[in-house]
Write a protein that holds these residues in place. Structure first.
Motif, short mmCIF file in Angstrom:
data_model
loop_
_atom_site.label_atom_id
_atom_site.label_comp_id
_atom_site.label_asym_id
_atom_site.label_seq_id
_atom_site.Cartn_x
_atom_site.Cartn_y
_atom_site.Cartn_z
N ASP A 123 0.82 -1.21 0.00
CA ASP A 123 0.00 0.00 0.00
C ASP A 123 0.85 1.27 0.00
N GLY A 124 0.59 2.13 -0.99
CA GLY A 124 1.22 3.43 -1.04
C GLY A 124 2.64 3.45 -1.54
N LEU A 125 3.17 2.33 -2.01
CA LEU A 125 4.56 2.29 -2.46
C LEU A 125 4.68 2.82 -3.90
N SER A 126 5.91 3.01 -4.33
CA SER A 126 6.20 3.43 -5.70
C SER A 126 6.51 2.19 -6.53
N ALA A 127 5.89 2.05 -7.70
CA ALA A 127 6.02 0.83 -8.50
C ALA A 127 6.24 1.16 -9.97
N LEU A 128 7.07 0.34 -10.61
CA LEU A 128 7.32 0.42 -12.05
C LEU A 128 7.00 -0.94 -12.66
N VAL A 129 6.21 -0.95 -13.74
CA VAL A 129 5.83 -2.20 -14.42
C VAL A 129 6.21 -2.08 -15.90
N THR A 130 7.12 -2.92 -16.36
CA THR A 130 7.41 -2.94 -17.80
C THR A 130 6.43 -3.88 -18.49
N LEU B 129 -1.60 -5.92 -13.51
CA LEU B 129 -0.72 -5.66 -12.38
C LEU B 129 -0.67 -4.17 -12.05
N SER B 130 -0.59 -3.34 -13.09
CA SER B 130 -0.58 -1.89 -12.89
C SER B 130 -1.85 -1.42 -12.20
N ALA B 131 -3.00 -1.95 -12.64
CA ALA B 131 -4.28 -1.55 -12.07
C ALA B 131 -4.40 -1.98 -10.60
N ARG B 132 -3.97 -3.17 -10.30
CA ARG B 132 -4.08 -3.65 -8.92
C ARG B 132 -3.11 -2.92 -7.99
N LEU B 133 -1.97 -2.56 -8.50
CA LEU B 133 -1.06 -1.73 -7.71
C LEU B 133 -1.68 -0.36 -7.45
N ALA B 134 -2.31 0.21 -8.49
CA ALA B 134 -2.95 1.52 -8.32
C ALA B 134 -4.07 1.44 -7.29
N ARG B 135 -4.83 0.34 -7.27
CA ARG B 135 -5.90 0.19 -6.29
C ARG B 135 -5.35 0.10 -4.87
N ARG B 136 -4.11 -0.33 -4.73
CA ARG B 136 -3.48 -0.38 -3.42
C ARG B 136 -2.88 0.98 -3.03
N GLY B 137 -3.13 1.98 -3.85
CA GLY B 137 -2.62 3.31 -3.55
C GLY B 137 -1.17 3.53 -3.95
N CYS B 138 -0.64 2.63 -4.77
CA CYS B 138 0.75 2.78 -5.22
C CYS B 138 0.88 3.90 -6.24
N ARG B 139 2.04 4.50 -6.28
CA ARG B 139 2.39 5.48 -7.31
C ARG B 139 3.00 4.68 -8.46
N VAL B 140 2.22 4.51 -9.52
CA VAL B 140 2.55 3.54 -10.57
C VAL B 140 3.11 4.23 -11.81
N THR B 141 4.21 3.68 -12.32
CA THR B 141 4.72 4.04 -13.64
C THR B 141 4.57 2.83 -14.55
N MET B 142 3.82 3.00 -15.63
CA MET B 142 3.63 1.95 -16.62
C MET B 142 4.57 2.20 -17.79
N ALA B 143 5.31 1.18 -18.20
CA ALA B 143 6.25 1.33 -19.31
C ALA B 143 5.94 0.35 -20.42
N ALA B 144 6.09 0.80 -21.66
CA ALA B 144 5.92 -0.04 -22.84
C ALA B 144 6.53 0.70 -24.02
#
Length: 339
Positions: free
Chosen positions: A11-18, A28-43
């Motif tokens: 919860d609330g962590l910073s996450a990067l998903v390639t 995975l990006s969506a579920r991290l966002a629902r946990r309040g994570c600061r998400v960076t999506m890469a592609a």
């Protein structure tokens, strides 16, 4: 001495998903966002990435960041990780998910297919891991690195040889990094999914008898019981990250196959040989459908004539996977970015 992590959940962590723009990476990006994570999506496809970010934001109410990046380019990956670290105030979770799937008998491909798979799947994972680890070491919560392998890396799957070789290398990397970072402020989790209903059959690349290769792959990938719901798979992966598990093998079929291969590898290899005999063979000859001279064709572009036996078999097994493709941003053609 190892640093004791201060936080057990994400919860609330910073996450990067390639490979975050579609399929498993998108979920995975969506579920991290629902946990309040600061998400960076890469592609690497900007339009697909934009649609993926919109998909996540519409369903979660969160705002996510994006980074266009080809994970095969080490300098680009270094810049992406640095940008995510600076923008999010550090990095706590990194998921290396980007990949490519090539489906064809080995007789119809050349070494280029192996080089492409290794560069994207293994090279991309190495680039991401090596750029991320120094930053994950500094995480106040204890960094988490997740490498997405495959059951195809635990035992070789016929007509998926380049993919299996690259995923096997990812598995070795995950085990080695886990061992060498055991005394560091980071955990490494390697995930080996079995078949999942992500809609990846439309982004996979098919060679030789393309229609028939597409038919068996999409049918199996979407068949109930054999394959796994992608939403459930994404949640299982994040729980494994929360618990800092070393290894996760998803689907009962994948776990059974992995155990069988460990106990009786020669027998499993013989059974794989029998399975290969019922798959489309390489016809050879100039002008044959989907031969090596034509290269590979992405699933989006394969002609699937209605009312043929091949299409009926495919349709019977892949209804759920076709539905997943519509749901998880797999419909529009684009370069491979993840499972």
């Amino acid at each position: 001495m190892a640093t004791t992590p201060r936080q057990t959940n994400l919860d609330g962590l910073s996450a990067l998903v390639t490979g975050g723009s579609r399929g498993l990476g998108l979920l995975l990006s969506a579920r991290l966002a629902r946990r309040g994570c600061r998400v960076t999506m890469a592609a690497r496809d900007a339009d697909e990435l934009r649609r993926g970010a919109e998909w996540v934001e519409e369903r979660t109410g969160a705002t996510v960041s994006t980074a266009v990046c080809d994970v095969r380019d080490r300098d680009a990956v270094d810049a992406m990780v640095q940008q995510a670290d600076s923008r999010q105030g550090g990095l706590d979770v990194v998921i290396a998910n980007a990949g490519v799937i090539q489906v064809a008998p080995v007789a119809s491909i050349d070494s280029g297919a192996f080089e492409d798979a290794m560069a994207t799947i293994f090279g991309g994972t190495v680039n991401t891991a090596m750029a991320a680890l120094p930053r994950l070491y500094r995480s106040d919560s204890g960094g988490r690195l997740c490498l997405i392998g495959s059951v195809g890396g635990l035992l070789t799957v016929p007509h998926l040889l380049p993919y299996s070789c690259a995923k096997a290398a990812v598995g070795a990397l995950g085990e080695g990094l886990r061992a060498e970072t055991a005394d560091k402020n980071v955990s490494v989790t390697t995930v080996h999914p079995g078949l999942m209903r992500t809609g990846s059959h439309l982004q996979a690349e098919f060679g030789d008898r393309t229609s028939k290769e597409f038919a068996w792959f999409s049918a199996l990938a979407g068949a109930p019981v054999v394959s796994m719901d992608a939403e459930r798979a994404a949640e299982r992966i994040l729980r494994a990250l929360e618990r800092r598990r070393t290894r996760l093998v998803l689907t009962p079929a994948a776990r059974a196959a992995s155990i069988a291969h460990g106990v009786a590898p020669a027998t499993v290899t013989r059974l794989s040989g029998l399975a290969a005999r019922v798959l489309p063979d390489a016809p050879g000859g100039e002008g044959a459908e989907g031969t090596a001279e034509r290269g590979t064709v992405q699933g989006h572009h394969i002609d699937r004539p209605a009312h043929t036996l091949t299409e009926k078999v495919r349709g019977w097994g892949s209804v759920l996977n076709d539905r997943a493709a519509r749901r998880y941003n797999q419909r529009t053609p684009g370069p491979p970015t993840g499972g």
